[in-house]
Design an enzyme around this catalytic site. Sequence first.
Site, PDB file in Angstrom:
ATOM      1  NE  ARG A 110      -2.390  -1.314   3.501  1.00 48.92           N
ATOM      2  CZ  ARG A 110      -1.842  -0.560   4.430  1.00 48.92           C
ATOM      3  NH1 ARG A 110      -1.859   0.760   4.317  1.00 48.92           N
ATOM      4  NH2 ARG A 110      -1.282  -1.089   5.498  1.00 48.92           N
ATOM      5  CG  ASP A 156      -7.735  -7.098   6.572  1.00 52.93           C
ATOM      6  OD1 ASP A 156      -6.886  -6.804   7.437  1.00 52.93           O
ATOM      7  OD2 ASP A 156      -7.878  -6.463   5.518  1.00 52.93           O
ATOM      8  NE  ARG A 211       0.014  -8.573   1.944  1.00 47.57           N
ATOM      9  CZ  ARG A 211      -0.740  -8.001   2.885  1.00 47.57           C
ATOM     10  NH1 ARG A 211      -1.901  -8.516   3.224  1.00 47.57           N
ATOM     11  NH2 ARG A 211      -0.319  -6.935   3.515  1.00 47.57           N
TER      12      ARG A 211
HETATM   13  C1  OXD Z   1      -3.283  -4.632   5.045  1.00 48.26           C
HETATM   14  C2  OXD Z   1      -3.936  -5.788   4.398  1.00 48.26           C
HETATM   15  O1  OXD Z   1      -2.351  -4.041   4.475  1.00 48.26           O
HETATM   16  O2  OXD Z   1      -4.850  -6.348   5.018  1.00 48.26           O
HETATM   17  O3  OXD Z   1      -3.712  -4.285   6.158  1.00 48.26           O
HETATM   18  O4  OXD Z   1      -3.591  -6.130   3.257  1.00 48.26           O
HETATM   19 MN    MN Z   2      -5.401  -5.346   6.799  1.00 49.04          MN
END
Ligand code: OXD
Ligand code: MN
Length: 588
Positions: free
Chosen positions: A75, A281, A373
């Site tokens: 991110r 999440d 990931r």
């Molecule tokens: C994060 C994710 O960056 O869940 O929090 O991918």
């Molecule tokens: Mn996350």
Amino acid sequence: MPTSTTLTTNKHLLGWVDEMAAMCQPDSIVFCDGTEDERKRLTELAVSKGILIPLNAQKHPGCYLHRSNPNDVARVEHCTFICTPEKDSAGPTNNWMAPAEAYTKLKGLFEGSMKGRTMYVVPYVMGPLGSEHSKIGIEITDSVYVVLNMQIMTRMGKAALDMLADKDDFNRGLHCTGDVNPDRRYICHFPQDNAIWSFGSGYGGNALLGKKCLSLRIGSYLGKSEGWLAEHMLILGVEDPDGTKTYVAAAFPSACGKTNFAMMIPPRRFAGWRVFTVGDDIAWLRVGEDGRLWAVNPENGYFGVAPGTNMKSNPNAMKTISKNTIFTNVAVTKDGDVWWEGLDGEVPDELTDWKGQPWKKGSTEKAAHPNSRFTAPASNNPILSSHVNDPRGVPISAIIFGGRRSTTIPLVMQSFNWAHGVYLGSTMASETTAAATGATGVVRRDPMAMLPFTGYNVADYFQHWLNMQRRVPYPPKIFMVNWFRKNAAGKFLWPGYGDNMRVLKWILDRAHGKVGAQETLFGWVPKQGHIDLSGLDIPPETVDEATNIDDNEWKIELESQKAFYDQFGERMPRTLELIRQQLLSRLS
Ligand code: OXD
Ligand code: MN
């Protein structure tokens, strides 16, 4: 030429797609129906273009590897904007751009950006199908990788269009990978328009618009106006040997073990206890008719961090990712299987690293990217809760806030009351991880683990949390945990993983009023002997060290919280600053 599809006649949707197509000028437009056939077709297309690489079909059936551009692996908080008419509505912790400026800037980038490409129109639902609380989004994207990930992570396709029917009530998400140039990367949120424009990145959190962008940033804004909470929380259920189920929601910053906690296997000592995953999440929390707080996981899959995932840290995740999973930026073994740092077994002598380069054992470079990931369907999870599709969600008895802190924060502590719990969440801090670009290991305040995900002024968000108390007659109890405390030699004091069940058990007992606690200046902590350590091979003194509250450390902690609160000026709720001052005055 107006856009057409047999999948919908919704004129709001078709009109918007027309408008976006006129701007982006794709060669063709494909409406996604979410079928298995479509998945196969798009997977084949992605393989033929080298976007996906098939993995060893014996060891990982239906699994593929994607290698992103090396500049696009996490991110990008510095490129993420909240675009509200007033700067103050975004607050000092968000990047802000005026909507008109953002639209103009991004139009310049989107203009003609899909020439020679296909524009995919991806209808999706966040939350259970048919639930009045679920949100519908349409993501327009030029990335087949995004489409295939969205199919795993959301309820995607015709079902979403059926649910939308002819309504105009959907999130308008526009995404284009462009030329993946970090200097032309923008993730812009327009809460007032229920819209997201994302340009220049294909990475999950920047490009799968249903996840962080809709379910958290736009979601938190909608939650404030509609009286609910969109939170960066896992949701799990615990069944005791009598069959009683209790649900908890827990907020941890990115890459701090939420997926591991959500899929935990209790240690042998807890025979007869079972844990179920509702989500790993994101949680949407609403007040139920019974006055309790109920949680829904809006997602349908897991976008988890691969490194460190193994048969000890998370056997259920290992099973979850054994098939039909997309891996991003992991390393590959000679026989086409996946590999990452922390995987079980010997480190192979040779690998292909996450950039596609040969890698040799002993190399100083990581073979898998630290933020590599897996994208795996929730239905693969052996301990998936039977309530994941329940429109009401599950009733929450405890909320847990946790950060990654080497010092100061004890293993577990319960707040004195709701407002004190909000204070604990609001002052949460954590050492940064690879989930976002920038230095790792730096302590930063990350209130409720929502710092990068709150779609409006964080001071107003705190006030919204405080206000929720009046809306929830039977609120969950609030706790704070820290699995990551270290001793002076830099060694972790608590084993973590499945043994976190021992701490969770105390939390459940407290939530049910079954056990007493020790009052400290800062909150309630377990009495000596109340955390069950049987069968655990660590000396009780180590646990004492993990649970210790050091007045000097806390003085520094409380004083450093002031600067964080101060940046919000007049908007900062007085209640929280008063709690901070009161705790500080107790110390002196
Ligand atoms: C994060 C994710 O960056 O869940 O929090 O991918
Ligand atoms: Mn996350």
